[in-house]
Design a protein around this motif. Structure first.
Motif, PDB file in Angstrom:
ATOM      1  N   SER A 108       0.833  -1.211   0.000  1.00 59.49           N
ATOM      2  CA  SER A 108       0.000   0.000   0.000  1.00 59.49           C
ATOM      3  C   SER A 108       0.863   1.255   0.000  1.00 59.49           C
ATOM      4  CB  SER A 108      -0.910   0.002   1.223  1.00 59.49           C
ATOM      5  OG  SER A 108      -1.775  -1.099   1.192  1.00 59.49           O
ATOM      6  N   SER A 109       1.972   1.229   0.720  1.00 58.47           N
ATOM      7  CA  SER A 109       2.882   2.378   0.725  1.00 58.47           C
ATOM      8  C   SER A 109       3.498   2.583  -0.655  1.00 58.47           C
ATOM      9  CB  SER A 109       3.979   2.182   1.766  1.00 58.47           C
ATOM     10  OG  SER A 109       3.417   2.048   3.039  1.00 58.47           O
ATOM     11  N   LEU A 110       3.876   1.494  -1.311  1.00 63.45           N
ATOM     12  CA  LEU A 110       4.407   1.604  -2.672  1.00 63.45           C
ATOM     13  C   LEU A 110       3.373   2.198  -3.622  1.00 63.45           C
ATOM     14  CD1 LEU A 110       6.283  -1.794  -3.080  1.00 63.45           C
ATOM     15  CD2 LEU A 110       7.299   0.471  -3.021  1.00 63.45           C
ATOM     16  N   LEU A 111       2.129   1.783  -3.483  1.00 65.48           N
ATOM     17  CA  LEU A 111       1.081   2.330  -4.343  1.00 65.48           C
ATOM     18  C   LEU A 111       0.847   3.812  -4.056  1.00 65.48           C
ATOM     19  CD1 LEU A 111      -1.477  -0.601  -4.488  1.00 65.48           C
ATOM     20  CD2 LEU A 111       0.069   0.186  -6.286  1.00 65.48           C
ATOM     21  N   TYR A 112       0.952   4.207  -2.783  1.00 68.16           N
ATOM     22  CA  TYR A 112       0.844   5.635  -2.444  1.00 68.16           C
ATOM     23  C   TYR A 112       1.934   6.439  -3.143  1.00 68.16           C
ATOM     24  CZ  TYR A 112      -2.730   6.006   1.223  1.00 68.16           C
ATOM     25  OH  TYR A 112      -3.903   6.061   1.916  1.00 68.16           O
ATOM     26  N   VAL A 113       3.160   5.948  -3.098  1.00 67.85           N
ATOM     27  CA  VAL A 113       4.266   6.662  -3.746  1.00 67.85           C
ATOM     28  C   VAL A 113       4.065   6.685  -5.254  1.00 67.85           C
ATOM     29  CG1 VAL A 113       6.753   6.599  -4.192  1.00 67.85           C
ATOM     30  CG2 VAL A 113       5.897   6.202  -1.887  1.00 67.85           C
ATOM     31  N   HIS A 114       3.603   5.585  -5.823  1.00 66.69           N
ATOM     32  CA  HIS A 114       3.362   5.528  -7.266  1.00 66.69           C
ATOM     33  C   HIS A 114       2.284   6.532  -7.675  1.00 66.69           C
ATOM     34  CE1 HIS A 114       2.595   2.792 -10.996  1.00 66.69           C
ATOM     35  NE2 HIS A 114       3.166   3.909 -11.307  1.00 66.69           N
ATOM     36  N   ILE A 115       1.204   6.569  -6.955  1.00 67.60           N
ATOM     37  CA  ILE A 115       0.119   7.508  -7.270  1.00 67.60           C
ATOM     38  C   ILE A 115       0.582   8.950  -7.088  1.00 67.60           C
ATOM     39  CG2 ILE A 115      -2.136   8.324  -6.464  1.00 67.60           C
ATOM     40  CD1 ILE A 115      -2.838   5.385  -5.972  1.00 67.60           C
ATOM     41  N   THR A 116       1.355   9.195  -6.051  1.00 64.01           N
ATOM     42  CA  THR A 116       1.868  10.547  -5.828  1.00 64.01           C
ATOM     43  C   THR A 116       2.801  10.960  -6.956  1.00 64.01           C
ATOM     44  OG1 THR A 116       1.693  10.189  -3.453  1.00 64.01           O
ATOM     45  CG2 THR A 116       3.053  12.023  -4.172  1.00 64.01           C
TER      46      THR A 116
END
Length: 135
Positions: A108-116
């Protein structure tokens, strides 16, 4: 000595290991959602926004690779948790429960960084940043 079953007003409710697995998955979702609320995404946005275009391109590529890896590892971890709830003792189930929680938090943290990162690229005024998104 058969299985004990709970009865409430004519309906039969059985709490077996399959329902325990579903309950553990629900708890993982709730705990991860609560912890991810505490992550300061505005600081990550401003840090990513300060990077140059080539770094954004590299970050997007790295996030896509790690997303695929995290999906595969997360699926294996959830399968292991399912098998552990069916066949093993409580200590092993607890171990796999925390492994699944850790994997989902990291993913989920990786997806947050990707979306950001994608948000930064879309909001960039440079045309080269949007080209990095398309490549």
């Amino acid at each position: 000595a058969g299985k004990k079953e709970f009865y409430t007003s004519g309906w039969q409710l059985k709490f077996d290991r399959a329902r325990a697995y579903d309950l553990m998955r629900f708890i993982v979702i709730i705990v991860c959602a609560y912890i991810l609320r505490l992550v300061p995404m505005s600081q990550a946005y401003h840090w990513i926004r300060g990077q140059n275009t080539i770094k954004l391109y590299v970050i997007i590529g790295i996030m896509e690779v790690f997303d695929r890896l995290a999906c595969a590892f997360g699926q294996d971890a959830q399968d292991s948790l399912f098998l552990a709830t069916r066949n093993y003792k409580f200590e092993r189930v607890l171990l796999f429960f925390f492994v699944v929680m850790g994997v989902i938090m990291v993913h989920s943290s990786l997806l947050y960084v990707h979306i950001t990162t994608l948000n930064v690229v879309v909001n960039a005024s440079e045309d080269s940043a949007i080209v990095a998104l398309l490549v």
